[in-house]
Design a protein around this motif. Structure first.
Motif, PDB file in Angstrom:
ATOM      1  N   MET A 157      56.391 -59.147 129.431  1.00  0.00           N
ATOM      2  CA  MET A 157      56.739 -57.868 128.807  1.00  0.00           C
ATOM      3  C   MET A 157      56.332 -57.818 127.338  1.00  0.00           C
ATOM      4  O   MET A 157      56.526 -56.805 126.665  1.00  0.00           O
ATOM      5  CB  MET A 157      58.250 -57.620 128.936  1.00  0.00           C
ATOM      6  N   GLY A 158      55.787 -58.916 126.825  1.00  0.00           N
ATOM      7  CA  GLY A 158      55.271 -58.935 125.468  1.00  0.00           C
ATOM      8  C   GLY A 158      56.316 -59.044 124.380  1.00  0.00           C
ATOM      9  O   GLY A 158      56.026 -58.787 123.206  1.00  0.00           O
ATOM     10  N   TYR A 159      57.552 -59.449 124.723  1.00  0.00           N
ATOM     11  CA  TYR A 159      58.604 -59.581 123.715  1.00  0.00           C
ATOM     12  C   TYR A 159      58.402 -60.866 122.911  1.00  0.00           C
ATOM     13  O   TYR A 159      57.954 -61.883 123.439  1.00  0.00           O
ATOM     14  CB  TYR A 159      59.978 -59.641 124.375  1.00  0.00           C
ATOM     15  N   THR A 160      58.738 -60.811 121.643  1.00  0.00           N
ATOM     16  CA  THR A 160      58.807 -62.049 120.870  1.00  0.00           C
ATOM     17  C   THR A 160      60.073 -62.803 121.277  1.00  0.00           C
ATOM     18  O   THR A 160      60.972 -62.241 121.913  1.00  0.00           O
ATOM     19  CB  THR A 160      58.868 -61.752 119.360  1.00  0.00           C
ATOM     20  N   ALA A 161      60.149 -64.070 120.873  1.00  0.00           N
ATOM     21  CA  ALA A 161      61.342 -64.857 121.202  1.00  0.00           C
ATOM     22  C   ALA A 161      62.585 -64.236 120.563  1.00  0.00           C
ATOM     23  O   ALA A 161      63.670 -64.247 121.149  1.00  0.00           O
ATOM     24  CB  ALA A 161      61.160 -66.296 120.725  1.00  0.00           C
ATOM     25  N   THR A 162      62.421 -63.658 119.366  1.00  0.00           N
ATOM     26  CA  THR A 162      63.559 -63.038 118.683  1.00  0.00           C
ATOM     27  C   THR A 162      64.089 -61.840 119.453  1.00  0.00           C
ATOM     28  O   THR A 162      65.298 -61.724 119.705  1.00  0.00           O
ATOM     29  CB  THR A 162      63.148 -62.586 117.266  1.00  0.00           C
ATOM     30  N   ILE A 163      63.188 -60.932 119.834  1.00  0.00           N
ATOM     31  CA  ILE A 163      63.613 -59.728 120.548  1.00  0.00           C
ATOM     32  C   ILE A 163      64.156 -60.086 121.934  1.00  0.00           C
ATOM     33  O   ILE A 163      65.146 -59.508 122.397  1.00  0.00           O
ATOM     34  CB  ILE A 163      62.445 -58.729 120.671  1.00  0.00           C
ATOM     35  N   ALA A 164      63.549 -61.084 122.597  1.00  0.00           N
ATOM     36  CA  ALA A 164      64.073 -61.538 123.887  1.00  0.00           C
ATOM     37  C   ALA A 164      65.474 -62.126 123.714  1.00  0.00           C
ATOM     38  O   ALA A 164      66.346 -61.944 124.571  1.00  0.00           O
ATOM     39  CB  ALA A 164      63.137 -62.580 124.498  1.00  0.00           C
TER      40      ALA A 164
END
Length: 510
Positions: free
Chosen positions: A303-310
């Motif tokens: 889904m292209g999320y960064t680790a922070t947003i995930a």
């Protein structure tokens, strides 16, 4: 005699606040380590040159080691002293956290994670025991409340902290950040709490039982972790591990049921309420931990999320749980706790089924809001289940029952991580094989991309990525559906348990 009584007076004022903070920190860091790596698996695997499936060993190695060390806590505390064991484990926890961050290969990282889990296991029960020892009796509820709050907050902070550290710095910092706190707090705890040390006893340990426990748990987890890479039981290695796990487990059962001082007291399973609540716990917590591992992997890789947003998205599940837990703990002591567990686990299952309709066009809030509302079921599941499990055993068996609860919970999470990861990969391959023959049969999409200026290799790469993404999305939804069904089964199992015969304080199982 008078000196001994004075030395065991509870702490007061600033010393009490400092001691409580240090003990709460120990519990917080030990539980934080169970989730802080969840959103970092793909980063760790990429950095160390391994696959994402092998990256999950970082989670399972810690969980299995922790599961093995928890039942030993009582013997260690009695033999060497609770304060000495606690401080030693706390300081070693900090040292092995440093070593985890310095690891240069996956094998080295997994080895240090095993030692980290062995040190982290005793921190959870001992931190609560010592919290009650340093607090005045009239403030024992405050001690349990503070300890329980760290138990709920740590799993929420894990994905957020892990994501931020991975994105802003690099993955080793998810281990480095814990080290100074653990080392400093360990030294301070010794200075502050050593006068609370109790006399030690030369207790015999069930060496055979401990050896059998390590053998069957380790063989089972290695089999689950490596099965997908060796074509399961077509491999002699996996068959051998399976045989060792079965023989070890059966031998462990026979030995522990006949040993006078077993390392794990399995006799508490004679209580129907405990048996049924543990079955609900293993199914429900396995399902819960499975979705907390699967979600950040899917969000980051496809889904292209960064680790922070995930991490932010995954942590949504615990936000409402923190506020609801005290109310539900109070309610569970007043009414039959079984309907609360049933509603909580069923709620988790229904929202998991709702999430099985996801697609790759979802926004952050479309992904996160269902998890926010799903989190309402967490305190309804975990808090009243304690009252059922420990309310059905004899008072003298509560320590053994509480240790078994922690062991089963931790082991269920480790097994679920391996099974979800294996199922996700297998289902993705199957769906991709089915969709491959249906994708761009007439080459219209390829021709359109070429007309737009894309080369043949670029067009085929784009189609391949779209095919992989949709295959993963279907596989993810399929796993969510089966996990939702598992939740529902676990919800109905709790009705097999009788109503507990007595009330148990919230947090006692920890």
């Amino acid at each position: 005699m008078m000196q001994q009584e004075v030395s065991h007076q509870p702490l007061r004022g600033g010393q009490l606040a400092l001691g409580a903070a240090m003990l709460a920190m120990a519990n917080f860091l030990a539980i934080l380590d169970t989730t802080i790596a969840n959103v970092s698996v793909s980063n760790i695997a990429g950095s160390l040159g391994t696959s994402t499936s092998q990256g999950t060993y970082v989670i399972t190695s810690y969980a299995v080691a922790e599961a093995i060390s928890v039942p030993l806590t009582g013997w260690l505390a009695g033999r060497f002293g609770a304060i000495r064991v606690f401080v030693t484990c706390f300081i070693l926890f900090g040292l092995f956290s440093l070593l985890c961050g310095m690891a240069s290969s996956m094998n080295m990282l997994v080895l240090f994670r095993v030692f980290l889990g062995l040190c982290g296991g005793p921190l959870m029960p001992l931190s609560q025991t010592l919290m009650l020892r340093i607090f005045p009796k009239e403030k024992s509820h405050a001690a349990i409340g503070l300890w329980s709050m760290t138990t709920l907050v740590a799993p929420i902070m894990g994905p957020i902290l892990g994501g931020i550290l991975c994105d802003q710095y690099s993955w080793p910092y998810i281990f480095y950040v814990k080290a100074p706190f653990a080392l400093l707090a360990g030294v301070m705890c010794w200075q502050l709490l050593r006068r609370f040390e109790m006399p030690t006893l030369k207790l015999a340990i069930d060496k055979v039982g401990l050896g059998l426990l390590i053998i069957w748990v380790a063989a089972l987890q290695i089999m689950l972790d490596e099965g997908k890479d060796h074509d399961w039981f077509a491999s002699t290695r996996i068959v051998t591990l399976g045989i060792i796990a079965v023989i070890g487990f059966v031998s462990f059962l026979i030995w522990e049921l006949t040993e006078r001082n077993p390392v794990v007291d399995l006799r508490v399973f004679r209580h129907a309420g405990f048996r049924c609540s543990m079955l609900t716990l293993s199914l429900g917590f396995g399902a819960f931990f499975g979705i907390t591992v699967l979600t950040p992997l899917w969000l980051q890789i496809y889904m292209g999320y960064t680790a922070t947003i995930a991490g932010y998205s995954t942590a949504m599940m615990g936000v409402l749980a923190v506020f609801l837990a005290p109310m539900i703990a109070n309610l569970a002591t007043r009414i039959d706790p079984r309907p609360l567990v049933f509603i909580g686990v069923l709620w988790l299952g229904c929202w998991t089924l709702y999430r099985s309709q996801a697609n790759m066009d979802m926004t952050f809030w479309q992904v996160s809001l269902p998890m926010l509302f799903q989190g309402i079921g967490m305190p309804l599941f975990f808090v009243p289940l304690t009252a059922i499990a420990l309310g059905c055993v004899l008072p003298r068996e509560m320590d053994s029952a509480a240790g078994l609860m922690n062991f089963i919970r931790t082991l269920s999470g480790a097994i679920a991580t391996s099974m979800v990861n294996t199922g996700w990969e297998r289902e993705t391959r199957y769906v991709r094989a089915e969709l491959a023959g249906l994708t761009d049969r007439g080459s219209e999409a390829t021709a359109a991309m070429q007309q737009a200026g894309a080369g043949m290799a670029q067009a085929r790469g784009t189609l391949d990525w779209l095919l992989q993404g949709q295959s993963v999305m279907v596989a993810t939804n399929t796993l969510f559906m089966w996990i939702g069904v598992l939740f529902i089964v676990a919800a109905f199992v709790i009705w097999l348990a009788p109503r507990p015969s007595r009330q148990v304080a919230a947090g006692a199982a920890h």
